[in-house]
Each structure stands twice: as C-alpha cells, then as structure tokens.
Design an enzyme around this catalytic site. Sequence first.
Site, short mmCIF file in Angstrom:
data_model
loop_
_atom_site.label_atom_id
_atom_site.label_comp_id
_atom_site.label_asym_id
_atom_site.label_seq_id
_atom_site.Cartn_x
_atom_site.Cartn_y
_atom_site.Cartn_z
N LYS A 129 0.83 -1.20 0.00
CA LYS A 129 0.00 0.00 0.00
C LYS A 129 0.87 1.26 0.00
O LYS A 129 1.90 1.32 0.69
CB LYS A 129 -0.90 -0.04 1.24
N SER A 140 -9.10 2.21 3.27
CA SER A 140 -8.25 2.95 2.36
C SER A 140 -7.25 2.06 1.61
O SER A 140 -6.52 2.55 0.75
CB SER A 140 -7.46 3.99 3.17
N SER A 168 -9.55 -0.36 7.35
CA SER A 168 -9.00 -0.09 6.01
C SER A 168 -8.39 -1.27 5.30
O SER A 168 -8.10 -1.19 4.11
CB SER A 168 -7.97 1.05 6.09
#
Length: 452
Positions: free
Chosen positions: A75, A150, A174
Amino acid sequence: MISPSIAEMLDGLKSGATTSSQLVQAALEKAKRCAAELNAFAAIDENAVTFAGESDRRYARGLARDLEGIPIVVKDIIDTAGIETRYGSAAYIGNVPRADARVVRRLRNAGAIILGKTTTHEFAWGVTTSSDAFGNTLNPTDPTRIPGGSSGGSAAAIAYGVVPASIGTDTGGSVRIPAALCGVVGLKPTYGVLPTEGVFPLAPTLDHVGLICQTADDLIILGRALGMNLPQDDSWRNAKVKRTIGILEVPSDVPVDPCIANDFSSLVEKLRPDHNIVEVKTRFDEAYSIFADLVLAEGGMIHFSRSPSKLIGESYGRETAARLERARALSINDFARAQEARHRFSLRIASLFEQIELLLLPTCPCPAPLIGVNDVRIGAWSGDVRKALMAYTAPFNLVGYPAATLPLPRRADALPAGLQIVGRSGRDHDVVNTAVQLQKLAIEFGYGRTAS
C-alpha cells in the site's frame, strides 16, 4: 483472472514447474492492465524482474527463503526504498524513501519481491480510495462501485489477479473493508503485533499494519514470514473440540442489508452442530463516534506537526484539508472525553470476551456503494458512507483485538460481502485458523477456492 495463491506459487517454484522470473513478468503485465482498467496502482517497479532473477539463483543453490520469489504489492502509505511513495497525496509526488518500512524489510528478508505500490485514500484517511489528484480506484467486480478503502488498491489488485497478497494498513477497517467489498481475505492483527515504523501515521493509537490475501491459508504463510506467531492447529478439524462463538447479527444502529444478513445466518447454521453458538445481544452504537473523534484529534496532531499550513492549503486534497479544519476546533477536553469513552467501551468488550472465544459478524452492513455516493441507505436507515462501512470494523481498532474478514458465501450474481471473525487480544492464531476452516466450509457451501 485469479492469481495462484502464495502456497501454489511456492509449490511451483520448489518443484521447478515455474520460476520467479516467469511469475513476476506475468504479474507486471497484469499490473499494467489493472492500472489502466481499475487505477489500482500508484507505482509499478520494473526492477522487480532483476530481483526475480536473484530469487531464481537462490532456488538453484538451495537457498530459498520463506517467500522467495513471490510477487507482493504494498500500500502506498508504507515506505519502500527506491520506489515512489506518495501516501496517496499530491503533496508527496516524487517522494522516494531511502529506507524500507520495517514490515517491508521483513518481506524482502523473506525473499518476497515488491512489484509496486497500490493506491490509497489520501493519507489513508477514507473508505472509498477516491482522489482529486489521482482519480478513483474501481472495484473489479463492478467498476461503477468503490473498492472500499483505504487499502482499496491492494484489494482490487488481488481480486483482479495481479498478485496473491499485499501489505496494507487498518485504522478503522481499512484492510477489512476493501477485502470484504472486493471478495478477498484480510487480517488486522492484534495492535502492535506488526511494526508501524516507516508507515505514514493516521491515528497512532488505532493504526495497524494488516494483510490482504487471496486465501485464508496464505494469511498463515505471509503472517509467519512477517514474524507473527501463527501455529496451525487441528482443533477445528476435531468435532469433539467446541469453541464458544458469539454471533452478533445486529452490531449497531446501522442495520445489515437483508440479503447479507440472510447469507450470514445461513453460514452460522452450518456451525451449530459442532460449536457452542452464543447469541450476543451487545451493540456498538457508540463506537463509531468515539473512533471518529479520536481519528480527528490524532490525525490533526500528526499533520499539524509535520506539514506547514501552506502545504496543507496548496497540496492536500479538499477532503483532507476540510477534516484538518475540523480538527483545529477540537479541544483537549474533547480528546479527553473520547479517551474516557474508549476506556469504558474497552472494558465492555473485554467483559464480552470473557464469555466467548470468538465473535462473528458481517464485515460491512452493505455491498460496495456506487462511486461518488456520499450517503448510503440500508432499509429505513440512511447515513454517511464512512459510518456505514466502518460501523462494524472500527470497534475492534478501538480495543486492538485481532479481526479477519473472508468472503461470505453468496449467490453467484451477488456483490461480494464479508464475514468478520474477531478474537481475544493476542489470539491471532485463533482468528486465522478459524478463517482457514470457515473458508473451507464456504467452499463446501459452493463459494470460493482453495489454496492448493
């Protein structure tokens, strides 16, 4: 377009049926298509081919490590040496860290190959993985819908079939939210089990590094390589060993979509013959508001200490800048009240887990919302998309307990939804082993795939 699992890739590499160079080259080609179709990548690292060649030489010399030659994505909130890391923000375009985050260093030391960086909501502060600067990341199941956030790019890339696994972060859901909405597996370990050094903080007392994988079995392989204590036991395979499992069908004032509730109940019925199922009546109505206050306060402290007002005003996205303006209005008394409420909530959850070993509930109360939708309607309830998607996940960031999500068995034409498994603090192996067993049950139920 399902990628081979980590287990399948390792089998092929060890037997000589494939090479890391072949796996990485195929993953790079898929990553480029995924970037074009779903906007799931912030950066793709062509140097991965060189590292793959090194892994092939290790296999030839009998020096392969636990994740040798396996392509993995990271990420874009996590530092990667030599690869641009924007933290999802235009303010950090061109930022190339000199050092890896500790968790990335562990990946590389285990032989994994970092294929690239996956998209995130700006500074991981959102659930939609949308961006004024970089565009929206799309859900691979239905590109008119969000992938969740996210860690939306990670879940989308795995569901698309680019790689078998990713490292993400989870502050209020997330990892689990995008995994659930994209139909893959996610794990938020117990707070502090995986290091956050080198991860851009959102709310330090809530931030967790987490795992997203194709299969629950791969959580064990990846988690062990990262240093997690994940012994695999046979307790779930022995019908004489019963776990006490709490079932929470109505977690909060946000109701569950009726179809998801029905599918959840159907799977629970499959468990009743072999386990002690306890209907749990507690609710988490207050958890989201406590969480929201803490994130606003801690997020404000992080950004005001790191970024001058000029940078925030000129380079931050509108959504983040607006949240920081709200953070300016918070007082120390507001923060203290939120901490006191968190303490009371934590005591209540600890009391609940004195009665049960595991808690099962839906991961999110609804399928993936359409892109651009700010309010979600579930039955008679209507509310903000953030509250809708985090109402069932954020409570376990407040208390730091381990929680996993795996695809809930559903009709073939239904959008993905997740089943969430929560365990006692420090009992990550209970959560992961249960996820493995429930995924096998889901396959018997006609959904999903095995790791081998």
